[in-house]
Design a protein around this motif. Structure first.
Motif, short mmCIF file in Angstrom:
data_model
loop_
_atom_site.label_atom_id
_atom_site.label_comp_id
_atom_site.label_asym_id
_atom_site.label_seq_id
_atom_site.Cartn_x
_atom_site.Cartn_y
_atom_site.Cartn_z
N GLU A 37 0.80 -1.22 0.00
CA GLU A 37 0.00 0.00 0.00
C GLU A 37 0.84 1.28 0.00
O GLU A 37 0.33 2.37 -0.19
N VAL A 38 2.16 1.15 0.22
CA VAL A 38 3.06 2.32 0.16
C VAL A 38 3.80 2.26 -1.17
O VAL A 38 4.64 1.39 -1.39
N ARG A 55 3.40 7.45 -2.05
CA ARG A 55 1.94 7.60 -1.98
C ARG A 55 1.40 6.44 -1.15
O ARG A 55 1.63 5.28 -1.49
N PHE A 56 0.69 6.78 -0.06
CA PHE A 56 0.11 5.76 0.84
C PHE A 56 -1.39 5.80 0.71
O PHE A 56 -2.02 6.85 0.80
N GLU A 57 -2.00 4.64 0.46
CA GLU A 57 -3.45 4.54 0.35
C GLU A 57 -3.95 3.55 1.39
O GLU A 57 -3.55 2.38 1.38
N ILE A 107 4.93 13.55 6.38
CA ILE A 107 4.72 12.41 7.27
C ILE A 107 5.53 12.66 8.54
O ILE A 107 6.65 13.17 8.46
N PRO A 108 4.97 12.36 9.73
CA PRO A 108 5.74 12.60 10.97
C PRO A 108 6.89 11.63 11.13
O PRO A 108 6.89 10.54 10.56
N VAL A 109 7.87 12.04 11.92
CA VAL A 109 9.03 11.21 12.23
C VAL A 109 8.82 10.61 13.62
O VAL A 109 8.46 11.33 14.56
N ALA A 110 9.00 9.29 13.74
CA ALA A 110 8.80 8.60 15.01
C ALA A 110 9.66 9.26 16.10
O ALA A 110 10.77 9.72 15.83
N VAL A 121 -5.56 9.14 1.44
CA VAL A 121 -4.40 9.06 0.56
C VAL A 121 -3.38 10.08 1.06
O VAL A 121 -3.69 11.26 1.17
N VAL A 122 -2.18 9.62 1.37
CA VAL A 122 -1.14 10.49 1.91
C VAL A 122 0.05 10.48 0.96
O VAL A 122 0.58 9.43 0.62
N LYS A 123 0.45 11.67 0.51
CA LYS A 123 1.64 11.81 -0.31
C LYS A 123 2.74 12.43 0.56
O LYS A 123 2.51 13.44 1.21
#
Length: 407
Positions: A37-38, A55-57, A107-110, A121-123
């Protein structure tokens, strides 16, 4: 003054273009990836960074009893994503040199996380140290899965990253005395120079796709990747209707391929032309195993850590091809068999091979294959394919196979 200003602006434009030069690979070919999915959509190489765009769906799925009573309880309608700052890039054969994580955008960093919901949907982009010029295949490793934690890893990412050739120093002009001309010379007509013939840089690859049992050619389709004109990689496909094929490819490269034919298990590999010379003709043979009751097929690209039975992410592509085969043959039933070498305790080897067969079955079931269609059996070292007196022979004996029991 106006001419000086124009010259200065031209200098700035040229200088900025040189500094901002980057190489882009769109939809890079990826040999293996752990989380489908990534999606890796683009790789950019700048003077300072290697930038991976993703791209994450988060797709909606139907709940099962395991979701309500098992480890995924409460996670049906949401998930969390982040990038681990320990992620890095490295050459597949040179893991001692790592290209470190720099930053992430979108996207956040752990340990920070972001909650996502079905349909989201995250790009996002992840920045690493610049890969050395000449590295055109790399791995991205974020981490090893544990518990319900899933990392996204990529193995064998193909990009354009040519080596930098230093400019040749210009020879200093020789100081020559001006010639003394006594009389006006007679003009000599210019000699027309013939264009040089282009240097042949391609290799002719002739090959045959054959049946593993009959050794006869079979009709097949072959997908392979080649560099494109925009510094990317294009997926090409050819049809070997008679079982034979012929391709002209650039010398000095390696081209990954997947061959498929109806009624056969797909095979993957690479056309290795790194040692081939320009103008040379190279022969290749691709062997496909038929799908028939009683046939035993070795899954060549299944990987475990030594002495363990957790599937490594690099196994996904091979197992996904088996999933697709079972989806196309809805009545097909198989038995997965695990095998070990002859080193170590016999009973522990049988237990290890059983656990590895179970791990493959678990993967297939998680992908939607009915568990009743998949059996699992561990045979330890009882059925070797070679004597096992050398490491190469023992490596052949450490394998996972599946046998077609029903079609």
């Amino acid at each position: 003054m106006k001419r000086l200003r124009y010259s200065f602006l031209l200098f700035l434009w040229v200088s900025f273009g040189a500094m901002a030069q980057k190489i882009t690979t769109l939809s890079p070919y990826v040999e293996e990836q752990s989380q489908p999915e990534v999606i890796l959509t683009k790789v950019e190489l700048t003077d300072d960074y290697t930038i991976l765009h993703f791209r994450f769906e988060f797709a909606q799925r139907n709940p099962t009893l395991r979701d309500f009573f098992g480890e995924r309880q409460g996670n049906l309608d949401r998930n969390t994503i982040e990038v681990d700052p320990k992620t890095r890039l490295y050459e597949p054969k040179n893991t001692t040199k790592k290209f470190k994580f720099i930053k992430a955008v979108g996207i956040p960093v752990a340990p920070e996380t972001r909650t996502v919901y079905p349909g989201d949907v995250v790009k996002f982009s992840v920045y690493y140290e610049r890969l050395d010029p000449g590295i055109e295949v790399f791995d991205m490793f974020e981490g090893k899965d544990y518990g319900t934690k899933r990392f996204w890893n990529y193995f064998g990412v193909h990009i354009r990253n040519p080596r930098r050739v230093p400019p040749k120093p210009k020879p200093e002009p020789k100081k020559e005395e001006p010639p003394v001309i006594a009389n006006t010379p007679t003009p000599v007509p210019p000699i027309e120079s013939k264009p040089e013939a282009p240097v042949v840089k391609v290799v002719t690859l002739r090959g045959t796709v054959i049946d593993a049992k009959t050794k006869k050619p079979i009709a097949a389709k072959i997908s392979y990747v080649v560099p494109s004109e925009d510094n990317g990689l294009d997926s090409m496909q050819l049809s070997a209707s008679s079982g034979k094929f012929k391709i002209s490819l650039d010398a000095g490269n390696k081209y990954a391929y997947v061959a498929a034919a109806k009624g056969y298990f797909p095979a993957s590999g690479a056309f290795d032309l790194t040692q081939a010379k320009a103008g040379e003709e190279v022969a290749s043979e691709i062997v496909l195993n038929p799908v028939a009751v009683g046939e035993s097929i070795t899954l060549n690209n299944i990987y475990f850590d030594t002495g363990k039975y957790d599937l490594l992410p690099a196994s996904s592509s091979e197992l996904d091809r088996l999933v697709q085969l079972m989806r196309e043959n809805v009545n097909m039933e198989i038995r997965v068999e695990g095998h070990t070498d002859n080193l170590g305790d016999f009973d522990k080897n049988v237990e290890l091979s059983q656990n590895r067969a179970n791990a493959v079955k678990k993967y297939l079931v998680a992908k939607g294959i009915d568990s009743a269609r998949v059996g699992a059996k561990g045979l330890g070292s009882t059925r070797p394919v070679s004597k096992g007196t050398s490491e190469a022979e023992r490596r052949r004996n450490r394998r996972v196979e599946f046998i077609v029991e029903k079609l």
